[in-house]
Design a protein around this motif. Structure first.
Motif, short mmCIF file in Angstrom:
data_model
loop_
_atom_site.label_atom_id
_atom_site.label_comp_id
_atom_site.label_asym_id
_atom_site.label_seq_id
_atom_site.Cartn_x
_atom_site.Cartn_y
_atom_site.Cartn_z
N GLU A 43 12.26 -0.39 -0.33
CA GLU A 43 11.15 -0.38 0.64
C GLU A 43 10.41 0.95 0.64
O GLU A 43 10.02 1.47 1.68
CB GLU A 43 11.65 -0.75 2.04
N GLU A 44 10.22 1.51 -0.57
CA GLU A 44 9.50 2.76 -0.74
C GLU A 44 8.11 2.49 -1.34
O GLU A 44 7.95 1.57 -2.14
CB GLU A 44 10.26 3.69 -1.69
N PRO A 45 7.12 3.31 -0.98
CA PRO A 45 5.80 3.16 -1.61
C PRO A 45 5.83 3.69 -3.04
O PRO A 45 6.75 4.42 -3.44
CB PRO A 45 4.89 4.00 -0.72
N SER A 46 4.82 3.35 -3.80
CA SER A 46 4.74 3.80 -5.18
C SER A 46 3.28 3.79 -5.63
O SER A 46 2.48 2.98 -5.17
CB SER A 46 5.55 2.87 -6.09
N PHE A 80 -10.58 0.59 -18.08
CA PHE A 80 -10.17 1.98 -17.97
C PHE A 80 -8.88 2.03 -17.15
O PHE A 80 -8.63 1.15 -16.32
CB PHE A 80 -11.25 2.80 -17.26
N PRO A 81 -8.04 3.04 -17.36
CA PRO A 81 -6.79 3.13 -16.57
C PRO A 81 -7.09 3.29 -15.08
O PRO A 81 -7.93 4.11 -14.69
CB PRO A 81 -6.09 4.36 -17.15
N ARG A 82 -6.39 2.50 -14.28
CA ARG A 82 -6.62 2.45 -12.83
C ARG A 82 -5.33 2.80 -12.11
O ARG A 82 -4.26 2.26 -12.45
CB ARG A 82 -7.10 1.06 -12.41
N LEU A 83 -5.43 3.67 -11.12
CA LEU A 83 -4.25 4.07 -10.34
C LEU A 83 -4.34 3.46 -8.95
O LEU A 83 -5.35 3.63 -8.25
CB LEU A 83 -4.16 5.59 -10.23
N TYR A 84 -3.29 2.73 -8.58
CA TYR A 84 -3.21 2.09 -7.27
C TYR A 84 -2.07 2.72 -6.45
O TYR A 84 -1.15 3.33 -7.01
CB TYR A 84 -2.93 0.59 -7.41
N TYR A 85 -2.19 2.54 -5.15
CA TYR A 85 -1.11 2.93 -4.23
C TYR A 85 -0.59 1.66 -3.59
O TYR A 85 -1.37 0.86 -3.06
CB TYR A 85 -1.63 3.89 -3.16
N VAL A 86 0.72 1.46 -3.69
CA VAL A 86 1.33 0.20 -3.24
C VAL A 86 2.41 0.49 -2.22
O VAL A 86 3.26 1.37 -2.41
CB VAL A 86 1.96 -0.56 -4.44
N GLU A 87 2.37 -0.27 -1.15
CA GLU A 87 3.46 -0.27 -0.17
C GLU A 87 3.60 -1.70 0.34
O GLU A 87 2.83 -2.58 -0.02
CB GLU A 87 3.17 0.71 0.97
N GLN A 88 4.61 -1.93 1.14
CA GLN A 88 4.88 -3.30 1.54
C GLN A 88 3.69 -3.98 2.21
O GLN A 88 3.47 -5.18 2.05
CB GLN A 88 6.10 -3.35 2.47
#
Length: 560
Positions: free
Chosen positions: A141-144, A154-162
């Motif tokens: 249950e940690e964000p990443s 193009f490379p895309r960076l996302y932020y993921v949490e529950q």
């Protein structure tokens, strides 16, 4: 709740998730010796996959189709019960950055005589969700953060949490297919004048660059041309960045980039050019990621998931893991589109329950088909201890057991195994697989022995990172040592219930060596063998071990 995820386009697959647990994922290329990257163009394949596992269309609560090419929506031309139909789906990239999990609602899914509604999510978001929901971060249950770099984006960076997903930034303007396209301008896969590209070339170039040396003068050329063609503040680069939904235009511009590079680098050897381009992209990736993380330091997470086709580049994965930017890096065994059906199902699950951990096993692919023993082969029971003896005698063995592994890498379920103690074995395996001499053969190793043989030798169960072979072991296991001293290691716990683990224990007990060569069991350009008969008909190896039965090629065909 039963959710059926469907990937219709290349790397087509059907996945079934029941109450948060993966029941199966059937990739089309792993059925009937199908070609690599096989699409689902006939919806009857979905019905068949469900029925093979004891389910009917009426059992499924929700069908989900992975999105594909299109800025607003995608379209699929398919066959159902002999009739052509058109389905619409989500786009390639999310249309609503504030709500990436907003589905496209579709109707007209014709399965088994029934017309059904379905949902569809953006293709890139399926990558994000499949990577995160199968990760240890979701389980804890940690964000990443999640890096997605696919062929035409193009490379895309996302932020993921529950509670959700959000785009952080696009890192830089270079499409993932650039790596493969480089191979059509330099080296053994060069195709002068061609503007096509081959999906299989990228992986081969990872091996080929070990023949060369990255040179700073060549890296400088690629950097200068990158600024001119892609990233600079000039009309040429600006028009490229504005045309991100025009795939043909993007590909043409990348070909122009390499044509300009070939003109400036015509006196350099291809091995050095490609090694230098690899390093240029690696530095660009790590450097831009570091800059973006610093700009978004308030997010705090120091976990990274990697997805998209570029997630199969083990050298970039290793560079990111070694960069110090993250405490932990996760790459699922299916970072490419082979995981998209799972991702589609998990998107629907996330809408209902949030981004929670998926209960899954890498050995969730097709079961072995029953097959008759072909002529020219004999069969007899064979224990794993006896099989270890055959391997120790320097005989390769096709090893088929249980359900197939997910993703493109053979992980002991559909493998050719062999002793690694002779350099001849590497050459022999490449010869029977019709592969180039510079291609590596991977080691499969007991996890608790890996650090004695490799650096870092950390647990890597899915063969997705680079490890350096320790000098004192290079002469003992030359068949799995690549030209640059590295190895694409797969580790297996000796406490695993999988038969390949038990075989490694037996082989170590017999020889003192805790690893074997491991390469995929398949026809060239095809998916894994679906049964023992296919391996026998291929016939390049004299032994096939299948669920406890050893099939041995006889000197003369059995005509009785």
């Amino acid at each position: 709740m039963l959710i059926c995820g469907i990937k219709l386009t290349h790397d087509g697959a059907v996945a079934l998730v029941e109450d948060g647990k993966l029941v199966f994922c059937i990739e089309q290329e792993k059925r009937n010796n199908n070609p690599r990257y096989q699409a689902i163009d006939n919806l009857d394949a979905i019905v068949e996959a469900l029925e093979e596992h004891g389910f009917s269309i009426g059992d499924v609560d929700q069908f989900v189709i992975d999105g594909w090419d299109g800025e607003v929506e995608s379209q699929f031309q398919v066959i159902s019960e002999g009739a052509p139909i058109t389905l619409s789906g989500g786009p390639y990239i999310e249309r609503w950055p504030e709500d990436p999990l907003r589905p496209h609602d579709g109707s007209g899914l014709a399965l088994g005589g029934t017309i059904l509604p379905y949902k569809s999510f953006p293709h890139v978001i399926s990558h994000v969700v499949s990577a995160y929901c199968t990760s240890p971060f979701a389980e804890a249950e940690e964000p990443s953060f999640c890096l997605v770099w696919d062929g035409c984006i193009f490379p895309r960076l996302y932020y993921v949490e529950q509670k959700g997903v959000r785009l952080v930034e696009c890192l830089f303007p270079m499409i993932g297919h650039a790596y493969a396209i480089a191979g059509h301008h330099f080296g053994p896969y060069r195709k002068p004048g061609s503007e096509s590209w081959d999906l299989g070339v990228a992986g081969k170039l990872m091996a080929y660059i070990a023949l060369g040396t990255a040179r700073e003068n060549i890296v400088d050329v690629f950097r200068e041309l990158y600024e001119e063609h892609f990233s600079g503040e000039n009309p040429l680069a600006a028009s490229y960045r504005e045309d991100i939904h025009n795939v043909e235009a993007l590909l043409a511009r990348v070909h122009d980039y390499f044509s300009a590079g070939a003109f400036r680098l015509q006196n350099e050897c291809a091995e050095d050019v490609l090694a230098s381009f690899h390093i240029f992209l690696e530095r660009l990736l790590v450097g831009e990621l570091a800059t973006v993380l610093q700009a978004h330091s308030q997010l705090g997470a120091r976990n990274l998931c990697i997805a998209g086709g570029c997630g199969l580049n083990i050298k970039w994965n290793s560079a990111l893991r070694a960069s110090g930017l993250f405490e932990s890096v996760w790459v699922p065994p299916f970072p490419n589109d082979s995981g998209s059906a799972i991702g589609a199902a998990c998107c629907a699950l996330a809408v209902d329950r949030g981004l929670v951990s998926l209960d899954w096993s890498v050995y969730s692919g097709p079961k072995l088909r029953n097959s008759a023993i072909p002529r020219g082969w004999k069969a007899a029971p064979c224990t794993l201890a006896e099989l270890a003896g055959i391997l120790a005698s320097n005989e390769p063995v096709v090893f088929l057991v249980g359900r197939a592994e997910l993703g493109p890498r053979a992980l002991g379920g559909r493998s050719i195994l062999a002793a690694a103690t002779s350099l001849w074995m590497k050459d022999h395996l490449n010869e029977v697989k019709f592969r180039e001499y510079f291609r590596p053969v991977a080691p499969i190793c007991l996890e608790d022995r890996a650090q004695k043989i490799f650096t870092p030798g950390t647990p890597d169960p899915y063969m997705l990172f680079d490890h350096t072979t320790r000098p004192e072991w290079r002469e003992r296991i030359p068949a799995v040592v690549h030209l640059d001293g590295t190895a694409r290691l797969q580790t297996v716990s000796r406490h695993s219930d999988h038969e390949v683990s038990k075989l490694l224990v037996e082989y170590e007990s017999l020889t003192g060596i805790p690893l074997l060569c491991n390469t995929s069991a398949n026809y060239n350009g095809r998916g894994f063998f679906p049964d023992a008969a296919a391996a026998c008909e291929w016939g390049q190896v004299g032994y096939v071990w299948c669920d406890g039965l050893l099939l041995t090629k006889t000197s003369e065909p059995d005509l009785s």
